[in-house]
Design a protein around this motif. Structure first.
Motif, mmCIF file in Angstrom:
data_model
loop_
_atom_site.group_PDB
_atom_site.id
_atom_site.type_symbol
_atom_site.label_atom_id
_atom_site.label_comp_id
_atom_site.label_asym_id
_atom_site.label_seq_id
_atom_site.Cartn_x
_atom_site.Cartn_y
_atom_site.Cartn_z
ATOM 1 N N GLU A 167 -0.331 3.598 -2.734
ATOM 2 C CA GLU A 167 -0.669 4.966 -2.882
ATOM 3 C C GLU A 167 0.157 6.201 -1.628
ATOM 4 N N THR A 214 -14.705 0.707 -1.024
ATOM 5 C CA THR A 214 -13.650 0.839 0.227
ATOM 6 C C THR A 214 -14.479 1.501 1.808
ATOM 7 N N SER A 240 -10.106 6.229 3.080
ATOM 8 C CA SER A 240 -10.024 6.156 2.462
ATOM 9 C C SER A 240 -11.181 7.206 1.752
ATOM 10 N N GLY A 285 -4.468 5.520 4.644
ATOM 11 C CA GLY A 285 -5.957 5.206 3.875
ATOM 12 C C GLY A 285 -5.281 3.388 3.944
ATOM 13 N N HIS A 335 1.025 -1.219 0.220
ATOM 14 C CA HIS A 335 -0.104 -0.005 0.140
ATOM 15 C C HIS A 335 0.582 0.847 0.001
ATOM 16 N N HIS A 369 -7.679 0.425 4.814
ATOM 17 C CA HIS A 369 -8.734 -0.094 4.739
ATOM 18 C C HIS A 369 -7.960 -1.373 3.821
ATOM 19 N N GLU A 429 -10.022 9.895 0.063
ATOM 20 C CA GLU A 429 -8.376 9.804 -0.747
ATOM 21 C C GLU A 429 -8.836 10.493 -2.525
ATOM 22 N N GLY A 446 -9.654 3.660 8.618
ATOM 23 C CA GLY A 446 -9.203 2.916 7.053
ATOM 24 C C GLY A 446 -10.282 3.620 6.349
#
Lengths: 467, 118
Positions: free
Chosen positions: A202, A321, A268, A246, A198, A249, A271, A264
């Motif tokens: 991300e 999500t 998310s 995030g 992640h 998630h 985002e 999470g």
């Protein structure tokens, strides 16, 4: 041309070769869904999937390295420090990738022991490369980091983009260390493994592509350094602000405490907000120039990056999500749909844009145009839309029937394989995968010939841009 | 959450973000080109986005905190395009005033540096 830029072209060429292999193994993997006994006991689904995903990661990584080696001399005003070492590491990287691919194809798997872990497969999803190769990747990434930092130190120019890139290199290299542990506790193993997967995808990769696209915008549209740097800082703050937590998630269902559901889900949900800002920036920059740029393919791929990122990561991600939905959707074809779209939008389109800039620069052509790039652009994006559409339908049916109604039982999984929506979804994915492969072939043709074809065809946009 | 509610909620959440994106797209195009239908199109997209938010809040089985988050997001999405637009315009204007003619030379030097060779 600097030596670093020649190395960049090698990296970008290698990335394109791996992109092709990724497409081949992707189509192969899609065939198993419609013919489950295809190549049974000869070349199983798991091997095709490993090769599909690992080539995906490596071609993007090579694309990023290539992009940085391309822009770095212009940024520092000098040859990259330690370029000879970087050239050696490139060939080591290529040899390691070839050997690992050969082992995956010919040996495939081994016993559950240390030998397999070191020489066949580490057994950790997305970073399956055996440990010796993982150490090699770490060495390549470290040398890459050294090249960037040493070049910045020796240069008299210290730009904001370069500083952001240097700060980003630390987690980029350090997080890869997470590829190595072999924990027996599944929850702990997944907890740290997601830090790699992640936070690379991300967080650190987002910043890396942000720096690359900042340079690309300066070259492509002549956007001023101050503007791209100011925007880069805002984007970095927003992406990190939402992206780091995030991470939560991925912690919903792996045995972590319940508070991760809230953390999470909350971060998310935020985002997509910076992604919308990026879309507006892309429209602003291209709109104020009336979609005119000398290098039209690079401009269109840059726009595709902004839109693809928003739709693939933002829209597709937000659908699944929140924990209430994710309970049913995680690990289904729905996730695969989101993963394909998000990677394509966030990274692949950006790397292709840089490729066109590098091709234009290496062939000393400020203007690039023609018909082939339009065909490849259309086929690749349409192919991707069709694939993610098919996967979304199949994934929603899977979440609905197998997970929510069937309670994730083995019987429900088997019954799902005959559900019309699921079957049509995986067939659609395969069909559009073939279209995507045709788009890739056209892209390769264009990259090999654009700028070499008759001169008048390519120069027209330059006149328009100058008008 | 039932199986039907799960699919319906997911589709609503997707539509929620997609419509926010369309609002941003049309808003930016309206500011750039001043076309007669662009501003109404952006408002229509935001109205649809707002409508989806109402449906999510009133008809899905999400908990109250998640619904509050959706409402807050809906308000944030309304602000993102104008705030981003103003920021971009100000940034470009300041850049133009600060550098004037020097800006053109600066960009040319940067591009030449990127393309430069030894």
């Amino acid at each position: 041309m600097y030596r670093s830029q020649r190395l960049a072209l090698k990296y970008l060429a290698a990335a394109m070769v791996l992109f092709g292999l990724m497409v081949v193994f992707g189509i192969l993997a899609s065939i198993y869904y419609v013919h489950p006994t295809f190549l049974l006991n000869t070349f199983n689904f798991n091997t095709a999937k490993i090769l599909h995903i690992n080539t995906l990661i490596i071609w993007h990584l090579m694309g990023f390295f290539g992009a940085v080696y391309w822009f770095l001399p212009g940024e520092t005003g000098r040859e990259v420090e330690g370029i000879a070492l970087a050239e050696i590491m490139f060939w080591i990287f290529c040899a390691a990738v070839a050997i690992v691919a050969a082992v995956f194809i010919l040996v495939q798997y081994g016993a559950s022991d240390e030998f397999s872990l070191w020489f066949i497969n580490q057994g950790r999803k997305y970073v399956e490369a055996p440990r010796w190769a993982a150490i090699g990747i770490l060495a390549v990434a470290t040398v890459f980091g050294y090249n960037v930092v040493a070049s910045a130190v020796k240069s008299t120019r210290r730009s904001g983009i370069l500083m952001v890139l240097i700060l980003d290199l630390v987690p980029l290299v350090v997080l890869y260390l997470d590829a190595f542990p072999a924990m027996t506790d599944m929850s702990k193993d997944l907890f740290w493994w997601w830090w790699l997967v992640h936070l690379w995808v991300e967080a650190t990769w987002e910043i890396l592509i942000g720096c690359i696209m900042a340079w690309a915008l300066m070259e492509l549209l002549g956007t001023s350094r101050r503007v791209v740097e100011s925007w880069l800082y805002v984007e970095v703050a927003l992406v990190l602000g939402t992206g780091i937590l995030g991470l939560g998630h991925h912690y919903f269902w792996i045995g972590t405490p319940g508070y991760w559901l809230g953390i999470g889900g909350f971060f998310s949900a935020l985002e997509p907000l910076p992604l919308l800002g990026m879309v507006i920036h892309a429209i602003y920059d291209s709109g104020t120039r009336h979609l005119r740029a000398g290098n039209r393919p690079a401009l269109y791929w840059t726009l595709a990056e902004a839109f693809g990122n928003f739709i693939g990561a933002g829209v597709w991600g937000f659908m699944m999500t929140l924990p209430q939905i994710n309970l049913y959707s995680h690990g289904t074809q729905w996730t695969a749909s989101h993963g394909h779209f998000a990677f394509w939008g966030a990274y692949s389109c950006g790397v292709i844009a840089v490729l066109y800039l590098a091709v234009g620069g290496s062939r000393e052509r400020k203007a690039l145009d023609g018909r082939a790039w339009k065909w490849s652009f259309a086929m690749l994006n349409l192919g991707m839309l069709g694939m993610v559409g098919g996967l979304l339908v199949a994934g929603m049916d899977q979440a609905f029937f197998e997970r929510a109604l069937g309670g994730s039982t083995w019987g429900a999984f088997i019954a799902l394989q005959h559900r019309p929506w699921y079957v049509e979804g995986v067939w659609t994915r395969m069909g559009f995968g073939v279209l995507f492969a045709a788009g890739y072939a056209m892209l390769m043709y264009d990259l090999l010939t654009i700028g070499k074809r008759r001169r008048g065809e390519a120069e027209e946009p330059l006149k328009e841009a100058a008008a | 959450m039932t199986a039907n509610a799960m699919i319906e909620t997911a589709l609503l959440l997707g539509a929620f973000v997609l419509l926010a994106g369309m609002y941003g797209l049309f808003y930016t195009l309206a500011m750039l080109y001043r076309g007669p239908y662009l501003k109404p199109a952006s408002l229509a997209c935001y109205a649809a986005h707002f409508g989806v938010m109402i449906v999510i809040v009133s008809a899905t089985p999400l908990g109250p905190w998640w619904k509050a988050l959706i409402v807050a997001s809906c308000l944030a999405y309304f602000a993102v395009p104008p705030v981003t637009w103003r920021y971009l315009v100000r940034l470009h204007r300041e850049e133009g005033m600060a550098h004037g003619r020097k800006r053109v030379k600066h960009i040319a030097r940067t591009v030449a540096g990127i393309r430069g060779g030894s």
